[in-house]
Scaffold this motif. Structure first.
Motif, PDB file in Angstrom:
ATOM      1  N   THR A   5       0.455  -1.475   0.571  1.00 56.35           N
ATOM      2  CA  THR A   5      -0.125   0.002  -0.048  1.00 56.35           C
ATOM      3  C   THR A   5       0.456   0.813   0.260  1.00 56.35           C
ATOM      4  N   ALA A   7       1.066   5.062   1.260  1.00 63.11           N
ATOM      5  CA  ALA A   7       0.605   6.001   2.441  1.00 63.11           C
ATOM      6  C   ALA A   7       1.037   7.624   1.387  1.00 63.11           C
ATOM      7  N   THR A   8       0.574   9.207   1.336  1.00 60.12           N
ATOM      8  CA  THR A   8       1.210  10.209   1.447  1.00 60.12           C
ATOM      9  C   THR A   8       0.565  11.000   2.249  1.00 60.12           C
ATOM     10  N   GLY A   9       1.105  12.545   2.052  1.00 61.41           N
ATOM     11  CA  GLY A   9       1.091  13.441   3.388  1.00 61.41           C
ATOM     12  C   GLY A   9       2.465  14.330   3.294  1.00 61.41           C
ATOM     13  N   ASP A  41      -1.931  10.575   5.382  1.00 58.51           N
ATOM     14  CA  ASP A  41      -2.344   9.114   5.879  1.00 58.51           C
ATOM     15  C   ASP A  41      -1.176   8.559   7.059  1.00 58.51           C
ATOM     16  N   LEU A  73      -1.481   5.482  11.253  1.00 58.58           N
ATOM     17  CA  LEU A  73      -1.311   5.103   9.872  1.00 58.58           C
ATOM     18  C   LEU A  73      -2.916   4.613   9.138  1.00 58.58           C
ATOM     19  N   THR A  74      -3.536   5.442   7.815  1.00 58.36           N
ATOM     20  CA  THR A  74      -4.728   5.642   8.096  1.00 58.36           C
ATOM     21  C   THR A  74      -5.583   4.751   8.806  1.00 58.36           C
TER      22      THR A  74
END
Length: 133
Positions: A5, A7-9, A41, A73-74
């Motif tokens: 998966t 995750a970004t931010g 995320d 995390l999410t």
């Protein structure tokens, strides 16, 4: 093993505390403690413990660091540790990895790698490619 998966931010540095430990000719060695706040995320805080090398011109030459992230995390709560390795300014790339076995609570079993970009306006963005096992 879980599916991979992304995750970004973004994150902000909230403190930067350098300490010179060896300023002999040829290179200056130092320690830095940095705190960050993550949004996106990854939502939470981290503390980075870095050892760094500056070359004879005072330019960053290399560093290694460990960074403990605590938050979500999410939506999954827990913590884990990143290992940073920047071997030098001669074209080697910065590598940031999740240290296997450091995930806690709902983040137990996490593995992955983090890429950081700093934009011209100083904003730090991240992309975390990870697997929860």
């Amino acid at each position: 093993m879980g599916m991979g998966t992304t995750a970004t931010g973004t994150f902000d540095l909230t403190s930067f505390q350098p300490e010179a430990i060896d300023e002999a000719p040829g290179a200056a060695l130092g320690r830095v403690t940095i705190t960050k706040v993550f949004t996106g995320d990854l939502a939470g805080e981290s503390t980075v413990h870095m050892s760094s090398v500056m070359d004879v011109e005072g330019t960053p030459a290399a560093y290694v660091a460990v960074e403990r992230f605590t938050g979500e995390l999410t939506g999954r709560k827990g913590s884990f540790v990143f290992l940073h390795c920047a071997p030098g300014t001669a074209g080697e790339e910065l590598a940031i990895r999740v240290v296997a076995g450091t995930g806690t609570d709902e983040l137990a079993g996490i593995t992955g790698s983090l890429d950081i970009t700093r934009t011209e306006d100083g904003t730090h963005t991240y992309v975390l490619d990870y697997t929860l096992g």
